[in-house]
Design a protein around this motif. Sequence first.
Motif, PDB file in Angstrom:
ATOM      1  N   TYR A  39       0.885  -1.176   0.000  1.00 12.98           N
ATOM      2  CA  TYR A  39       0.000   0.000   0.000  1.00 12.98           C
ATOM      3  C   TYR A  39       0.912   1.212   0.000  1.00 12.98           C
ATOM      4  N   MET A  40       0.878   1.982  -1.100  1.00 14.32           N
ATOM      5  CA  MET A  40       1.841   3.078  -1.272  1.00 14.32           C
ATOM      6  C   MET A  40       1.190   4.410  -0.947  1.00 14.32           C
ATOM      7  N   MET A  41       1.924   5.265  -0.216  1.00 16.60           N
ATOM      8  CA  MET A  41       1.372   6.529   0.289  1.00 16.60           C
ATOM      9  C   MET A  41       2.322   7.694   0.044  1.00 16.60           C
ATOM     10  N   PRO A  42       2.057   8.558  -0.931  1.00 17.00           N
ATOM     11  CA  PRO A  42       2.794   9.819  -1.016  1.00 17.00           C
ATOM     12  C   PRO A  42       2.117  10.871  -0.130  1.00 17.00           C
ATOM     13  N   VAL A  43       2.892  11.552   0.655  1.00 14.49           N
ATOM     14  CA  VAL A  43       2.370  12.631   1.507  1.00 14.49           C
ATOM     15  C   VAL A  43       3.134  13.905   1.163  1.00 14.49           C
ATOM     16  N   VAL A  44       2.418  14.917   0.723  1.00 10.72           N
ATOM     17  CA  VAL A  44       3.024  16.186   0.319  1.00 10.72           C
ATOM     18  C   VAL A  44       2.575  17.261   1.292  1.00 10.72           C
ATOM     19  N   TRP A  45       3.530  18.091   1.761  1.00  7.99           N
ATOM     20  CA  TRP A  45       3.145  19.164   2.675  1.00  7.99           C
ATOM     21  C   TRP A  45       4.000  20.407   2.448  1.00  7.99           C
ATOM     22  N   ASN A  46       3.438  21.524   2.877  1.00  8.32           N
ATOM     23  CA  ASN A  46       4.148  22.799   2.843  1.00  8.32           C
ATOM     24  C   ASN A  46       5.054  22.866   4.078  1.00  8.32           C
ATOM     25  N   ARG A  47       6.343  23.028   3.840  1.00  5.70           N
ATOM     26  CA  ARG A  47       7.291  22.984   4.968  1.00  5.70           C
ATOM     27  C   ARG A  47       7.101  24.136   5.943  1.00  5.70           C
ATOM     28  N   ASN A  48       6.656  25.303   5.472  1.00  5.02           N
ATOM     29  CA  ASN A  48       6.541  26.470   6.342  1.00  5.02           C
ATOM     30  C   ASN A  48       5.350  26.363   7.290  1.00  5.02           C
ATOM     31  N   THR A  49       4.284  25.689   6.843  1.00  5.49           N
ATOM     32  CA  THR A  49       3.071  25.619   7.659  1.00  5.49           C
ATOM     33  C   THR A  49       2.781  24.197   8.149  1.00  5.49           C
ATOM     34  N   THR A  50       3.427  23.188   7.578  1.00  7.99           N
ATOM     35  CA  THR A  50       3.177  21.746   7.806  1.00  7.99           C
ATOM     36  C   THR A  50       1.773  21.337   7.371  1.00  7.99           C
ATOM     37  N   ILE A  51       1.075  22.203   6.632  1.00  4.25           N
ATOM     38  CA  ILE A  51      -0.254  21.855   6.132  1.00  4.25           C
ATOM     39  C   ILE A  51      -0.121  20.854   4.995  1.00  4.25           C
TER      40      ILE A  51
END
Length: 298
Positions: A39-51
């Motif tokens: 089960y593959m999971m890409p997680v993308v986030w904004n480094r400045n806000t962690t959103i």
Amino acid sequence: MAKQGDLTCALTYSFPHRFWLVTGQEKKKVEIQSDDSVYMMPVVWNRNTTIVPSDMNPQITITQNGEQVTQLLPWPMLSQPMSLHFGDNVQLPGDGTYQAKVRVGSPSTNRTGALAEVDNKPTTFSFEFEFSQEKLNEVIYEDIPSEKEGTKGAISPMDVEMGPTKQVPKKESLPGIIRGAPTSGDATFIVTTLDDASRFGGTDSETYLVVSPRTPYNRYMLPLMSLSGRLERDGTSIFDGILQAAIDSELDYHYGAIVSDVQSSDELTITVDAPPQIARHEGYEMAFIEMPEMTLTV
């Protein structure tokens, strides 16, 4: 992990999972297939806000020795330990070294605050990973005791080293005047109002009406809903329309509308026109589907 501009992407995998797809109020169970490897999971986030934006829609291309193995568009998914992520089961031909490219497109949800200034051009992250069935079999999972199955509650969020928080702000941390916290379909809807609507496309004399829905135990965002609201004062409509989804550097993912003003004793009705159109792992498959309208006096 890989970085591009203000974004960071982590590509992780675990053992294959079953999950439920949601269309309208209908659910469709996706069973594990015999040839599913991970089960593959890409997680993308904004480094400045962690959103973690729910609208990046990553596309994964996996290759080995220059030959394409598979390409997939993972589903936006809600999980009790992993919160919001994108994921799908993937078939790999066997143990070995693989290369993966994760391409994310331009966002479809309006950005406000500091996020409005972020460069959101499509970008691609590159990874190389090892797959070993023997090591995958060593992954520990938590089985819910049978006496707790079907009862209210949630397991705690997984502690992901160096990963984003993936929780929306606490009620007391939201900006503005908190007007109430009605519930519907197991979700909590925090209502707050900000006197100055200028950074949301209005004017400084208008008010930004905010609805921030979240899961009741772990404070996970509930994206991809259709919400509308009706604000009345002494029987007269002040606002009647759609609450638009937006991602803000302070409010995180929320739904909002610009109104002329909000006064004490105004009556607000929130209607869930469509529940979160997000796939769910076990534990969330029964929640956030039937969501009656809510009325509160602000």
